[in-house]
Design a protein around this motif. Structure first.
Motif: not given
Length: 151
Positions: A70-94
């Motif tokens: 609470i109080g932190l930006p949603l995407l700048e905290g510890s939330l790690r969103l990755v793509d759906f590929t076999a070898s997941p990599s972090e999502l781009t800003e877009q």
């Protein structure tokens, strides 16, 4: 053959003079509800700052305790969103601009989509279904409310 029933009803819009809790607007009321909710849910403001998150929502998004988020930006905290590929990599800003909580915030409309969340030390991650709606205060978007479920 499958049988499906649908029901459509008018949106409830309270009258302008409808009283709210003392010292609290619509956004404040949702904040209190999300914080106490047993269901996994998240409330962010127009700056994408986490205003409230349920304990189960923190667990589902691999974020630790609500007090840590609470109080932190949603995407700048510890939330790690990755793509759906076999070898997941972090999502781009877009790509992160299109996640349901942000899409509902910027479009002012309902948004739904799948997220792949990777926790600490987790290789594959988990798939989460997110349904988001804008939250209005005085007729303008003040944030977005998201309900989550594991797929």
């Amino acid at each position: 053959m499958a049988h499906v029933e649908l029901s459509i009803s008018d949106v409830f819009v309270p009258a302008a003079e409808t009283p709210t809790e003392p010292g609290s607007d619509n956004f404040g009321q949702w904040s209190a509800m999300v914080f106490r909710a047993a269901e996994p849910c998240l409330l962010i403001d127009t700056y994408t700052t986490v205003v409230a998150i349920s304990s189960s929502g923190c667990g589902m998004l691999c974020l630790g305790a609500p007090e840590d988020v609470i109080g932190l930006p949603l995407l700048e905290g510890s939330l790690r969103l990755v793509d759906f590929t076999a070898s997941p990599s972090e999502l781009t800003e877009q790509e992160t601009d299109k996640i349901p909580p942000l899409l509902a915030l910027h479009s002012g409309r309902l948004a739904r989509g799948l997220l792949r969340v990777q926790g600490p030390g987790s290789d594959a991650g988990r798939t989460v279904d997110a349904i988001s709606t804008p939250v209005l205060t005085d007729g303008t978007v003040a944030g977005s409310l998201t309900f989550l479920s594991v797929v």
